[in-house]
Design a protein around this motif. Structure first.
Motif, PDB file in Angstrom:
ATOM      1  N   LEU A   1      -6.239   6.153   5.877  1.00 33.43           N
ATOM      2  CA  LEU A   1      -4.840   6.270   6.061  1.00 33.43           C
ATOM      3  C   LEU A   1      -4.587   6.284   7.831  1.00 33.43           C
TER       4      LEU A   1
ATOM      5  N   LEU B   1      -2.664   3.291   9.955  1.00 32.50           N
ATOM      6  CA  LEU B   1      -1.661   3.738  10.598  1.00 32.50           C
ATOM      7  C   LEU B   1      -1.841   3.431  12.056  1.00 32.50           C
TER       8      LEU B   1
ATOM      9  N   SER C   1       0.800  -1.203   0.099  1.00 39.83           N
ATOM     10  CA  SER C   1      -0.119  -0.018   0.043  1.00 39.83           C
ATOM     11  C   SER C   1       1.017   1.400   0.141  1.00 39.83           C
ATOM     12  N   SER C   2       1.946   1.114   0.701  1.00 37.12           N
ATOM     13  CA  SER C   2       2.870   2.319   0.836  1.00 37.12           C
ATOM     14  C   SER C   2       3.480   2.404  -0.746  1.00 37.12           C
TER      15      SER C   2
ATOM     16  N   LEU D   1       0.945   4.206  -2.728  1.00 38.58           N
ATOM     17  CA  LEU D   1       1.099   5.834  -2.644  1.00 38.58           C
ATOM     18  C   LEU D   1       2.258   6.296  -3.330  1.00 38.58           C
TER      19      LEU D   1
END
Length: 179
Positions: free
Chosen positions: A130, A134, A86-87, A90
């Motif tokens: 988001l 986190l 997912s990072s 992004l």
């Protein structure tokens, strides 16, 4: 690091990402001046993003399966991989939109309304999820199971929706790419 610092860091990252994405979506800033040659690999990024989103969708389902079986180590490992993917999504998303490449959805009639409904809910929920992801991720790594469970009740279905609708948005708009 204590929780207070982590929460501030999560808030800061969430706000910065949101602001950057809004600026890029509004095309207020691009990293390529008008008429500049965009590297050819950039045009693959939307497909890569769909692949990353689809993979994350599958991994989120496998992660749920693993935790239901009480396989905490597999659950944790899968979530770390999902978080990394997912990072990567992004970063890829920001790179693509920093080029200023524009694509307009060309569908007509009912399908146009469906597309924009999916797109708008996808964008809003991506912004909302988001900080939840986190915080969930942090709580899970710290083995704060009660907090993790409370957060995941919200973050998991939203994150799954965002990853699935990301693929749907790509499939719907990709025929209208002009590059």
């Amino acid at each position: 690091m204590n929780d207070k610092i982590i929460f501030r860091l999560i808030a800061a990252v969430s706000v910065v990402v949101f602001v950057v994405v809004c600026i890029l979506q509004a095309k207020l800033i691009t990293f390529f001046p008008e008429g500049a040659i965009v590297p050819s690999w950039v045009y693959f990024l939307p497909k890569l993003n769909a692949i990353l989103n689809g993979t994350c969708s599958i991994l989120l389902l496998v992660s749920l399966y693993q935790i239901k079986k009480r396989n905490i180590q597999a659950h944790k490992a899968i979530n770390i991989v999902t978080f990394i993917l997912s990072s990567m999504f992004l970063v890829s998303y920001i790179i693509f939109h920093a080029t200023g490449i524009k694509t307009t959805y060309g569908g007509e009639g009912l399908i146009r309304y469906i597309y924009y409904f999916i797109l708008i809910t996808h964008i809003i929920l991506a912004a909302v999820v988001l900080p939840l992801v986190l915080l969930s991720f942090y709580s899970g790594l710290r083995m704060n199971v009660l907090r993790h469970r409370k957060l995941v009740r919200w973050s998991y279905p939203i994150w799954l929706y965002v990853t699935v609708t990301g693929v749907i948005v790509y499939v719907m708009i990709s025929p209208f790419y002009t590059f």
